[in-house]
Scaffold this active site. Structure first.
Site, short mmCIF file in Angstrom:
data_model
loop_
_atom_site.label_atom_id
_atom_site.label_comp_id
_atom_site.label_asym_id
_atom_site.label_seq_id
_atom_site.Cartn_x
_atom_site.Cartn_y
_atom_site.Cartn_z
CG ASP A 1 -2.06 -0.99 1.13
OD1 ASP A 1 -1.83 -2.09 0.59
OD2 ASP A 1 -3.17 -0.67 1.60
CE LYS B 1 -5.41 2.30 2.22
NZ LYS B 1 -4.30 1.60 2.92
CE LYS C 1 -6.97 -0.97 2.39
NZ LYS C 1 -5.65 -1.47 2.85
#
Length: 230
Positions: free
Chosen positions: A97, A161, A190
């Site tokens: 991430d 995300k 996400k």
């Protein structure tokens, strides 16, 4: 998708159980791994130095390890982010991430952001590791979010995300729908930040988020069992 078609097992399989708070002890990290294993979440999302421990702890459980890079503000250089990525993959990360360089995005340095994504994605692709790209939408304009979507699509990342969960605003339905409208279907979304209840989860899922980061895993899944069954 209507609520009745989601089971608790499916919901758990879309959760990255978040273990990112800086004050967490190793005992609390162990407890987080136990929760993830018990409920069979998609992953635990962990601090870099916890990667090796969590990868060993969760080996064979079906729960993946997602490590954060440039977290939480995206301020590291491209070279440092690439090194972090390589190191955490070596330590056992299945997913990365990555926080984009927020200040440079707001300054219009889109070529820099694209180079960063290419460097980190190259490390991920070499080892079959997923890359999720964190925009930190609360600091960005609508046009800047769209530009991030375009660059992420061009480079070919796996997920985009909404946020780290450490800015003043986390995931919002509006931002998820904006991201979904500006990326192809094969790039997943996400949501992260402020996801505390099953209703929060369902709202963001219906807006287009197929993975969600939360510390409220137990509460969300237990409520889903009561509402939908296992």
């Amino acid at each position: 998708m209507p609520e009745k078609k989601l089971t608790a097992e499916q919901i758990a399989g879309m959760i990255d159980h978040s273990l990112l708070q800086p004050q967490l002890t190793l005992e609390e990290i162990e407890e987080g791994c136990r929760i993830a294993e018990t409920y069979q979440t998609a992953s635990v999302c962990v601090r870099g130095y916890d990667t090796a421990y969590c990868a060993k702890r969760l080996e064979g459980t079906g729960v993946k390890v997602a490590s954060v890079v440039g977290f939480p503000h995206g301020n590291s250089s491209i070279e440092v982010k690439a090194f972090e990525t390589k190191r955490y993959i070596k330590d056992g990360a299945n997913e990365i991430d990555l926080v984009l360089p927020i200040g440079l995005l707001r300054s219009g340095y889109w070529d820099y952001a694209e180079r960063e994504l290419n460097e980190v994605l190259s490390e991920c692709r070499e080892h079959d590791v997923l890359l999720k790209v964190i925009f930190e939408n609360s600091y960005l304009t609508r046009d800047e979010i769209i530009r991030c979507c375009e660059i992420s699509t061009k480079v070919g990342v796996d997920f985009i995300k909404t946020s780290t969960g450490y800015a003043q605003v986390g995931a919002t339905e509006e931002h998820i729908r904006l991201m979904r409208a500006n990326t192809p279907a094969h790039i997943e979304i996400k949501a992260a930040g402020g996801i505390r209840t099953l209703d929060d989860f369902l709202l963001f899922y219906q807006a287009g988020a197929t993975r969600q980061g939360t510390r409220s895993t137990v509460e969300i899944i237990e409520e889903s069992i009561q509402r939908f069954g296992k």
